[in-house]
Design a protein around this motif. Structure first.
Motif, PDB file in Angstrom:
ATOM      1  N   GLN A   1      -8.974 -10.250  12.627  1.00  0.00           N
ATOM      2  CA  GLN A   1      -9.904  -9.546  13.513  1.00  0.00           C
ATOM      3  C   GLN A   1     -11.025  -8.878  12.712  1.00  0.00           C
ATOM      4  O   GLN A   1     -12.194  -8.939  13.084  1.00  0.00           O
ATOM      5  CB  GLN A   1      -9.151  -8.502  14.340  1.00  0.00           C
ATOM      6  CG  GLN A   1      -8.163  -9.094  15.337  1.00  0.00           C
ATOM      7  CD  GLN A   1      -7.325  -8.019  16.000  1.00  0.00           C
ATOM      8  OE1 GLN A   1      -7.830  -6.967  16.393  1.00  0.00           O
ATOM      9  NE2 GLN A   1      -6.032  -8.255  16.107  1.00  0.00           N
TER      10      GLN A   1
ATOM     11  N   SER B   1     -11.089 -11.890  22.258  1.00  0.00           N
ATOM     12  CA  SER B   1     -11.254 -10.455  22.509  1.00  0.00           C
ATOM     13  C   SER B   1     -11.094  -9.669  21.220  1.00  0.00           C
ATOM     14  O   SER B   1     -10.136  -9.879  20.467  1.00  0.00           O
ATOM     15  CB  SER B   1     -10.207  -9.963  23.528  1.00  0.00           C
ATOM     16  OG  SER B   1     -10.433 -10.519  24.793  1.00  0.00           O
ATOM     17  N   LEU B   2     -12.036  -8.735  20.993  1.00  0.00           N
ATOM     18  CA  LEU B   2     -11.984  -7.846  19.831  1.00  0.00           C
ATOM     19  C   LEU B   2     -12.293  -6.429  20.299  1.00  0.00           C
ATOM     20  O   LEU B   2     -13.243  -6.212  21.040  1.00  0.00           O
ATOM     21  CB  LEU B   2     -13.019  -8.268  18.781  1.00  0.00           C
ATOM     22  CG  LEU B   2     -12.865  -9.655  18.160  1.00  0.00           C
ATOM     23  CD1 LEU B   2     -14.101 -10.018  17.353  1.00  0.00           C
ATOM     24  CD2 LEU B   2     -11.614  -9.717  17.279  1.00  0.00           C
ATOM     25  N   GLY B   3     -11.495  -5.467  19.851  1.00  0.00           N
ATOM     26  CA  GLY B   3     -11.753  -4.080  20.223  1.00  0.00           C
ATOM     27  C   GLY B   3     -10.920  -3.622  21.407  1.00  0.00           C
ATOM     28  O   GLY B   3      -9.781  -4.054  21.593  1.00  0.00           O
TER      29      GLY B   3
ATOM     30  N   SER C   1      -7.141  -6.714  21.725  1.00  0.00           N
ATOM     31  CA  SER C   1      -7.821  -7.221  20.544  1.00  0.00           C
ATOM     32  C   SER C   1      -6.959  -8.275  19.855  1.00  0.00           C
ATOM     33  O   SER C   1      -5.772  -8.049  19.601  1.00  0.00           O
ATOM     34  CB  SER C   1      -8.113  -6.070  19.585  1.00  0.00           C
ATOM     35  OG  SER C   1      -9.020  -6.454  18.586  1.00  0.00           O
TER      36      SER C   1
ATOM     37  N   SER D   1      -8.339   0.695  20.943  1.00  0.00           N
ATOM     38  CA  SER D   1      -8.374  -0.008  19.664  1.00  0.00           C
ATOM     39  C   SER D   1      -9.249   0.774  18.687  1.00  0.00           C
ATOM     40  O   SER D   1     -10.232   1.403  19.084  1.00  0.00           O
ATOM     41  CB  SER D   1      -8.947  -1.424  19.856  1.00  0.00           C
ATOM     42  OG  SER D   1      -9.227  -2.029  18.607  1.00  0.00           O
TER      43      SER D   1
ATOM     44  N   ARG E   1     -15.900  -3.082  23.140  1.00  0.00           N
ATOM     45  CA  ARG E   1     -15.261  -4.398  23.027  1.00  0.00           C
ATOM     46  C   ARG E   1     -16.292  -5.461  22.717  1.00  0.00           C
ATOM     47  O   ARG E   1     -17.402  -5.448  23.267  1.00  0.00           O
ATOM     48  CB  ARG E   1     -14.561  -4.742  24.350  1.00  0.00           C
ATOM     49  CG  ARG E   1     -13.983  -6.162  24.429  1.00  0.00           C
ATOM     50  CD  ARG E   1     -13.367  -6.415  25.789  1.00  0.00           C
ATOM     51  NE  ARG E   1     -12.679  -7.698  25.860  1.00  0.00           N
ATOM     52  CZ  ARG E   1     -13.100  -8.739  26.572  1.00  0.00           C
ATOM     53  NH1 ARG E   1     -14.222  -8.652  27.276  1.00  0.00           N
ATOM     54  NH2 ARG E   1     -12.409  -9.871  26.592  1.00  0.00           N
TER      55      ARG E   1
END
Length: 200
Positions: A21, A133-135, A158, A183, A191
């Motif tokens: 990530q 998806s990140l965050g 995330s 996150s 995000r």
């Protein structure tokens, strides 16, 4: 990592570990340096709540003329290449020889959302759309291939990767809200969502 299927959406929960990530965030920052985030308008003239940019041969764009793919950033520059770390996820999850020509990057602040929509600006719907998806967690809503009717929702965390193909390729979907502060991946919160698309 677990895999679940919801209305044809294949959701790879926890596919990307924390180092992966962080590597993706670093790659996305490189794209944003070359192609800064911007906030497009809908065809109705309303400004979207997400900011976006893109990498690849094409980027996605919207204004009063409609939704479409374009070859250049609004500042006139060509889009940067899709980072190899992102393409590796496509290869791993889809197993396809065909490569995506667009990586759309959406940045959601805590109060941003994405209304129910179809991804249908591509030329050939046989190819899936892949979402990373990140965050912060996002409440992802899945609908039907026609507008309206019952929907189902799932929280995306995330590192989750979603594949929209087959029966899910033209299903309506959207993001209702974020779980702010869930996150620590992004220093300023929010995000980042990456979607890989075959355009031509």
């Amino acid at each position: 990592m677990t895999k679940l299927t919801l209305r044809g959406f294949v959701i790879h929960k926890g596919l990307l570990d924390l180092p992966a990530q962080h590597a993706l965030v670093k790659a996305v920052r490189g794209v944003v340096r070359s192609a800064p985030l911007f906030r497009p308008d809908t065809p109705q003239g309303k400004q979207m709540s997400v900011r976006m940019t893109a990498a690849g041969k094409y980027g996605w764009y919207s204004d009063r003329a409609g939704y479409r793919y374009v070859s250049n950033h609004p500042n006139g520059a060509s889009w940067p290449a899709i980072p190899s770390q992102i393409l590796e996820i496509w290869d791993q999850v889809t197993g396809l020889d065909r490569q995506p020509e667009c990586c759309l990057i959406n940045y959601y602040v805590p109060d941003a959302r994405m209304g129910m929509h179809q991804d249908k600006d591509e030329a050939d719907f046989q190819w899936p759309v892949l979402s990373v998806s990140l965050g912060d967690d996002a409440l992802f809503r899945i609908g039907n291939v026609t507008r309206g009717g019952k929907t189902e929702s799932v929280w995306l965390q995330s590192g989750d990767v979603v594949v929209m193909g087959g029966e899910a390729r033209l299903a309506y979907h959207g993001v209702d809200r974020l779980r702010a502060g869930s996150s620590r991946l992004l220093p300023k919160g929010g995000r980042v969502n990456l979607t890989l698309r075959v355009v031509e």
